[in-house]
Design a protein around this motif. Sequence first.
Motif, PDB file in Angstrom:
ATOM      1  N   PHE A   1       0.827  -1.208   0.000  1.00 36.49           N
ATOM      2  CA  PHE A   1       0.000   0.000   0.000  1.00 36.49           C
ATOM      3  C   PHE A   1       0.862   1.259   0.000  1.00 36.49           C
ATOM      4  N   VAL A   2       2.080   1.159   0.523  1.00 39.43           N
ATOM      5  CA  VAL A   2       2.975   2.305   0.628  1.00 39.43           C
ATOM      6  C   VAL A   2       3.214   2.944  -0.736  1.00 39.43           C
ATOM      7  N   TYR A   3       3.191   2.138  -1.804  1.00 43.23           N
ATOM      8  CA  TYR A   3       3.540   2.638  -3.130  1.00 43.23           C
ATOM      9  C   TYR A   3       2.365   3.282  -3.869  1.00 43.23           C
ATOM     10  N   ILE A   4       1.129   3.018  -3.424  1.00 45.54           N
ATOM     11  CA  ILE A   4      -0.045   3.493  -4.152  1.00 45.54           C
ATOM     12  C   ILE A   4      -0.250   4.980  -3.922  1.00 45.54           C
ATOM     13  N   GLU A   5      -0.455   5.732  -5.024  1.00 50.43           N
ATOM     14  CA  GLU A   5      -0.596   7.186  -4.915  1.00 50.43           C
ATOM     15  C   GLU A   5      -1.940   7.703  -5.412  1.00 50.43           C
ATOM     16  N   LYS A   6      -2.344   7.385  -6.659  1.00 58.05           N
ATOM     17  CA  LYS A   6      -3.593   7.922  -7.194  1.00 58.05           C
ATOM     18  C   LYS A   6      -4.176   6.973  -8.246  1.00 58.05           C
ATOM     19  N   PRO A   7      -5.508   6.721  -8.162  1.00 65.55           N
ATOM     20  CA  PRO A   7      -6.129   5.812  -9.135  1.00 65.55           C
ATOM     21  C   PRO A   7      -6.811   6.540 -10.300  1.00 65.55           C
ATOM     22  N   TYR A   8      -6.792   5.902 -11.466  1.00 64.47           N
ATOM     23  CA  TYR A   8      -7.498   6.392 -12.651  1.00 64.47           C
ATOM     24  C   TYR A   8      -8.275   5.238 -13.284  1.00 64.47           C
ATOM     25  N   TYR A   9      -9.346   5.582 -14.010  1.00 67.37           N
ATOM     26  CA  TYR A   9     -10.050   4.599 -14.830  1.00 67.37           C
ATOM     27  C   TYR A   9      -9.494   4.640 -16.245  1.00 67.37           C
ATOM     28  N   LEU A  10      -9.457   3.478 -16.875  1.00 69.64           N
ATOM     29  CA  LEU A  10      -9.141   3.389 -18.294  1.00 69.64           C
ATOM     30  C   LEU A  10     -10.391   2.921 -19.026  1.00 69.64           C
ATOM     31  N   ALA A  11     -10.750   3.591 -20.100  1.00 67.80           N
ATOM     32  CA  ALA A  11     -11.904   3.207 -20.912  1.00 67.80           C
ATOM     33  C   ALA A  11     -11.426   2.839 -22.306  1.00 67.80           C
TER      34      ALA A  11
ATOM     35  N   ASN B   1       3.834  15.772 -18.633  1.00 65.77           N
ATOM     36  CA  ASN B   1       5.276  15.931 -18.824  1.00 65.77           C
ATOM     37  C   ASN B   1       6.118  15.272 -17.722  1.00 65.77           C
ATOM     38  N   LYS B   2       5.583  14.216 -17.133  1.00 64.95           N
ATOM     39  CA  LYS B   2       6.323  13.514 -16.096  1.00 64.95           C
ATOM     40  C   LYS B   2       6.096  12.018 -16.237  1.00 64.95           C
ATOM     41  N   GLU B   3       7.186  11.251 -16.140  1.00 62.43           N
ATOM     42  CA  GLU B   3       7.047   9.795 -16.243  1.00 62.43           C
ATOM     43  C   GLU B   3       6.591   9.224 -14.905  1.00 62.43           C
ATOM     44  N   HIS B   4       5.654   8.283 -14.978  1.00 60.52           N
ATOM     45  CA  HIS B   4       5.110   7.653 -13.773  1.00 60.52           C
ATOM     46  C   HIS B   4       5.256   6.137 -13.854  1.00 60.52           C
ATOM     47  N   LEU B   5       5.396   5.530 -12.693  1.00 62.24           N
ATOM     48  CA  LEU B   5       5.263   4.089 -12.561  1.00 62.24           C
ATOM     49  C   LEU B   5       3.804   3.828 -12.218  1.00 62.24           C
TER      50      LEU B   5
ATOM     51  N   LEU C   1       1.906   4.723  -9.064  1.00 59.47           N
ATOM     52  CA  LEU C   1       2.718   4.262  -7.941  1.00 59.47           C
ATOM     53  C   LEU C   1       3.864   5.228  -7.672  1.00 59.47           C
ATOM     54  N   ARG C   2       4.310   5.261  -6.441  1.00 59.81           N
ATOM     55  CA  ARG C   2       5.504   6.037  -6.106  1.00 59.81           C
ATOM     56  C   ARG C   2       6.741   5.234  -6.501  1.00 59.81           C
ATOM     57  N   TRP C   3       7.794   5.930  -6.913  1.00 58.09           N
ATOM     58  CA  TRP C   3       9.066   5.279  -7.198  1.00 58.09           C
ATOM     59  C   TRP C   3       9.700   4.842  -5.883  1.00 58.09           C
ATOM     60  N   ALA C   4      10.488   3.779  -5.937  1.00 59.62           N
ATOM     61  CA  ALA C   4      11.126   3.258  -4.724  1.00 59.62           C
ATOM     62  C   ALA C   4      11.957   4.329  -4.016  1.00 59.62           C
ATOM     63  N   GLU C   5      12.614   5.230  -4.809  1.00 59.64           N
ATOM     64  CA  GLU C   5      13.454   6.265  -4.202  1.00 59.64           C
ATOM     65  C   GLU C   5      12.635   7.292  -3.424  1.00 59.64           C
ATOM     66  N   GLU C   6      11.318   7.344  -3.673  1.00 56.74           N
ATOM     67  CA  GLU C   6      10.461   8.315  -2.981  1.00 56.74           C
ATOM     68  C   GLU C   6      10.027   7.827  -1.604  1.00 56.74           C
ATOM     69  N   ILE C   7      10.227   6.533  -1.328  1.00 53.99           N
ATOM     70  CA  ILE C   7       9.813   5.972  -0.041  1.00 53.99           C
ATOM     71  C   ILE C   7      10.984   6.050   0.939  1.00 53.99           C
TER      72      ILE C   7
END
Length: 301
Positions: A110-120, A151-155, A170-176
Amino acid sequence: MAGPSANPRAIWKGAISFGLVHVPVSLHSATQEQEIDFDWLDKRSMDPVGYKRINKRTGKEIAKEHIVKGVKLEGDEYVVLSDDEIKAAYPKRTQTIQIENFVKAADVSFVYIEKPYYLAPDGRADRVYALMREALEKAGVIGIARFVLHNKEHLAALIPAGPALMLGVLRWAEEIRSPDALDLPKVGATGAAGVKPAELKMAQQLISQMTAAWKPEKFKDDFTSAIHELVKRKAKAGKTATVQPFEEAPDTSSSNVVDLTELLKQSLGGKARKAEKAPAKKAAAKPAAKRGVANRGRKAA
């Protein structure tokens, strides 16, 4: 869960890509803010206080068209980059959700989860969209991918969720941050932390009694509701309204020494007493429960 919004606007359009599979999709926000929106006001006149883009050296306001993006170098030098230049740096990733591998959902903390989106599904991609959703569901895995947004790459994690495919940023490992700097009791070392086997057994028993199915609709934002109620009450009473607390403040004057055994016994006793009273409550509430189910049925219809 909030109701559906009319014609949800696509934030991004592209495709899910892995191997030779290509699924055209559009990205939509899966959340809506419920927090209180406090406006800034000039207390002398109650005029709204706005935000301005200010040149920090001159103190003068700057028009939006004169603002560019720059990356600071050493000293006072900057490298200015346009939106087109930023987009050109990763031309492929700006148009694809590139899956790199699949993992079991339970393996992602759960630590890595940041924001959810739907895909259609976009265009005529319904069939391949459904195929991917069902395949992920059957395999019990989620896809770990990279994509570019604003303009930002996300995991991100590609997750089957009922009829939808969701993309969880997800958050990058370096952000935790590592917890190593914190003074924490050792894992599994019950003796070092002073935890007794009997206390551990009672704690497990209490957890077992309080374990239930996850029903997010049961949990409401009580703080926001309380603030709305306070605003309503003050508006009705005028400026002389007295603020009443909505809950009692915790007692912070007691000693820090906690009798864990006694607290667990009290907690287990309270749960047992509630369990004894539960059948009577359920019997009395049966007709109301039926009405609730009927109401939910009408809403679903």
